[in-house]
Design a protein around this motif. Sequence first.
Motif, PDB file in Angstrom:
ATOM      1  N   LYS A 171       0.834  -1.194   0.000  1.00 14.03           N
ATOM      2  CA  LYS A 171       0.000   0.000   0.000  1.00 14.03           C
ATOM      3  C   LYS A 171       0.879   1.257   0.000  1.00 14.03           C
ATOM      4  O   LYS A 171       2.045   1.203   0.395  1.00 14.03           O
ATOM      5  N   ALA A 172       0.282   2.369  -0.387  1.00 10.14           N
ATOM      6  CA  ALA A 172       0.996   3.641  -0.385  1.00 10.14           C
ATOM      7  C   ALA A 172       1.185   4.172   1.034  1.00 10.14           C
ATOM      8  O   ALA A 172       1.792   5.227   1.236  1.00 10.14           O
ATOM      9  N   TYR A 173       0.678   3.456   2.008  1.00 10.00           N
ATOM     10  CA  TYR A 173       0.794   3.798   3.429  1.00 10.00           C
ATOM     11  C   TYR A 173       0.806   2.474   4.178  1.00 10.00           C
ATOM     12  O   TYR A 173       0.638   1.407   3.576  1.00 10.00           O
ATOM     13  N   GLU A 196     -10.625   6.211   6.270  1.00  5.05           N
ATOM     14  CA  GLU A 196     -11.937   6.291   5.621  1.00  5.05           C
ATOM     15  C   GLU A 196     -11.825   6.194   4.105  1.00  5.05           C
ATOM     16  O   GLU A 196     -12.604   5.500   3.459  1.00  5.05           O
ATOM     17  N   ARG A 197     -10.854   6.869   3.526  1.00  6.21           N
ATOM     18  CA  ARG A 197     -10.682   6.828   2.071  1.00  6.21           C
ATOM     19  C   ARG A 197     -10.242   5.450   1.597  1.00  6.21           C
ATOM     20  O   ARG A 197     -10.619   4.995   0.512  1.00  6.21           O
ATOM     21  N   GLY A 198      -9.455   4.771   2.435  1.00  2.00           N
ATOM     22  CA  GLY A 198      -8.962   3.448   2.066  1.00  2.00           C
ATOM     23  C   GLY A 198      -9.826   2.308   2.559  1.00  2.00           C
ATOM     24  O   GLY A 198      -9.509   1.143   2.318  1.00  2.00           O
ATOM     25  N   HIS A 199     -10.931   2.645   3.238  1.00  2.37           N
ATOM     26  CA  HIS A 199     -11.823   1.620   3.812  1.00  2.37           C
ATOM     27  C   HIS A 199     -11.018   0.613   4.638  1.00  2.37           C
ATOM     28  O   HIS A 199     -11.141  -0.598   4.461  1.00  2.37           O
ATOM     29  N   GLU A 200     -10.202   1.150   5.513  1.00  5.72           N
ATOM     30  CA  GLU A 200      -9.284   0.319   6.277  1.00  5.72           C
ATOM     31  C   GLU A 200      -9.941  -0.246   7.534  1.00  5.72           C
ATOM     32  O   GLU A 200      -9.746   0.237   8.656  1.00  5.72           O
ATOM     33  N   TYR A 201     -10.690  -1.306   7.303  1.00  5.35           N
ATOM     34  CA  TYR A 201     -11.325  -2.059   8.380  1.00  5.35           C
ATOM     35  C   TYR A 201     -11.081  -3.538   8.116  1.00  5.35           C
ATOM     36  O   TYR A 201     -11.098  -3.977   6.962  1.00  5.35           O
ATOM     37  N   MET A 234      -0.306  -0.151  -4.382  1.00  7.18           N
ATOM     38  CA  MET A 234      -1.756  -0.194  -4.270  1.00  7.18           C
ATOM     39  C   MET A 234      -2.307   1.018  -3.516  1.00  7.18           C
ATOM     40  O   MET A 234      -1.600   1.650  -2.732  1.00  7.18           O
ATOM     41  N   LEU A 235      -3.589   1.337  -3.748  1.00  4.93           N
ATOM     42  CA  LEU A 235      -4.314   2.380  -3.016  1.00  4.93           C
ATOM     43  C   LEU A 235      -3.621   3.735  -3.084  1.00  4.93           C
ATOM     44  O   LEU A 235      -3.669   4.533  -2.150  1.00  4.93           O
ATOM     45  N   PHE A 236      -3.004   3.998  -4.216  1.00  5.68           N
ATOM     46  CA  PHE A 236      -2.277   5.262  -4.383  1.00  5.68           C
ATOM     47  C   PHE A 236      -3.218   6.458  -4.333  1.00  5.68           C
ATOM     48  O   PHE A 236      -2.857   7.537  -3.853  1.00  5.68           O
ATOM     49  N   ASP A 237      -4.449   6.252  -4.804  1.00  2.00           N
ATOM     50  CA  ASP A 237      -5.433   7.340  -4.836  1.00  2.00           C
ATOM     51  C   ASP A 237      -5.841   7.812  -3.447  1.00  2.00           C
ATOM     52  O   ASP A 237      -6.319   8.940  -3.290  1.00  2.00           O
ATOM     53  N   VAL A 238      -5.647   6.965  -2.444  1.00  2.43           N
ATOM     54  CA  VAL A 238      -6.036   7.318  -1.076  1.00  2.43           C
ATOM     55  C   VAL A 238      -5.251   8.528  -0.578  1.00  2.43           C
ATOM     56  O   VAL A 238      -5.749   9.323   0.227  1.00  2.43           O
ATOM     57  N   LEU A 239      -4.029   8.706  -1.068  1.00  2.00           N
ATOM     58  CA  LEU A 239      -3.191   9.823  -0.608  1.00  2.00           C
ATOM     59  C   LEU A 239      -3.578  11.153  -1.237  1.00  2.00           C
ATOM     60  O   LEU A 239      -3.116  12.214  -0.780  1.00  2.00           O
ATOM     61  N   SER A 240      -4.409  11.131  -2.289  1.00  2.00           N
ATOM     62  CA  SER A 240      -4.831  12.386  -2.927  1.00  2.00           C
ATOM     63  C   SER A 240      -5.527  13.282  -1.915  1.00  2.00           C
ATOM     64  O   SER A 240      -6.365  12.814  -1.134  1.00  2.00           O
ATOM     65  N   GLY A 241      -5.185  14.552  -1.919  1.00  2.00           N
ATOM     66  CA  GLY A 241      -5.830  15.504  -1.013  1.00  2.00           C
ATOM     67  C   GLY A 241      -5.009  15.832   0.214  1.00  2.00           C
ATOM     68  O   GLY A 241      -5.350  16.757   0.957  1.00  2.00           O
ATOM     69  N   LEU A 242      -3.918  15.097   0.425  1.00  2.00           N
ATOM     70  CA  LEU A 242      -3.036  15.405   1.545  1.00  2.00           C
ATOM     71  C   LEU A 242      -2.021  16.466   1.118  1.00  2.00           C
ATOM     72  O   LEU A 242      -1.371  16.332   0.082  1.00  2.00           O
ATOM     73  N   ASP A 243      -1.875  17.502   1.922  1.00  2.00           N
ATOM     74  CA  ASP A 243      -0.972  18.599   1.581  1.00  2.00           C
ATOM     75  C   ASP A 243       0.484  18.141   1.607  1.00  2.00           C
ATOM     76  O   ASP A 243       1.278  18.472   0.719  1.00  2.00           O
TER      77      ASP A 243
END
Length: 332
Positions: A171-173, A196-201, A234-243
């Motif tokens: 994952k990207a995180y 929440e963006r990555g549905h990490e549950y 994977m899940l690179f899009d989850v980081l979008s929006g972070l400054d």
Amino acid sequence: KLLISKKAHIILPTHRMLDAASEAAKGKSKIGSTLKGIGPTYMDKTGRNGLRFGDVISEDFVERYNKLKSKHEEMLSQYKGFEYDVTEYEKTWMEGVEYLRGFEFIDSEHVVNKYIDEDVPILAEGAQGSLLDVDFGTYPFVTSSNTVCAGVCTGLGVAPTKIGDVYGIFKAYCTRVGSGPFPTELFDERADYIRERGHEYGTVTGRPRRVGWLDTVILNHVRRISGVNYLSLMLFDVLSGLDKIRICTGYKLNGEAIDYVPSTIADLEKVEAEYIEMDGWSEDITGIKSYDELPANAKAYIAKLEELTRTEVAVVSVGPDREQTIIRKNIF
């Protein structure tokens, strides 16, 4: 088309009870088990008491099942105050066993090696994260098997010389379910944002996963042990929006800089993560089809990962659908 290995071990209802009883007895020291009975099943496997799928079609299966169940019940009696009832679950379980008898049971190592001899392409997918490896993970906060590449050899009966390319999927995180050390863990609103963006549950438990920045010390640890040829981000899009986005590049242990994962939990819990910080991006990348279309800061992030791991990022996922996969190098 589903074939079941005769050597695959079976999780009994009482294995799950033993798992639950053992975890409850640990109190604050619990390891975060999924309570599916995997650990106790491995204990029976190494103790040479287990039941395997090949046993399901034997005439004395029920007798052997009851013998192992009795052994488990004796063990469960040692957990004072632990109450359980497997009656209904056992009934459903037996129905499941009967259903599985309709599938083809095989000597999997012979079948797999026959395919290899015939040059049939084989993709083996490991389960669980590499840091959950029983030998090279964050012991004792691990699973009961080898989750690194070597597990292909011991799990399928494949010789090490037959392993071709190894794809490291990450994952990207970073995330973690349950207890255990987590040097880059986040506890602020950024953790909530990523979760929440990555549905990490947890897939099995539904528990919120712990979230943190990408840790290249761990990534390089796994890369070396598994011989990773290519990385799949994977899940690179989850980081979008972070400054700002951070990447862990090393640790400090007792004031000394180290670039490896300490072997003891005590030391890993004491390490301080060292970071570099990069500019994030605000663009929505979920519809992007090629690497060149990615925002400049997103490409800079990938380039930095390749520099830190000395490994090519061949695949970049920007969404959950198959079509949301950027193939930089056709490794398949």
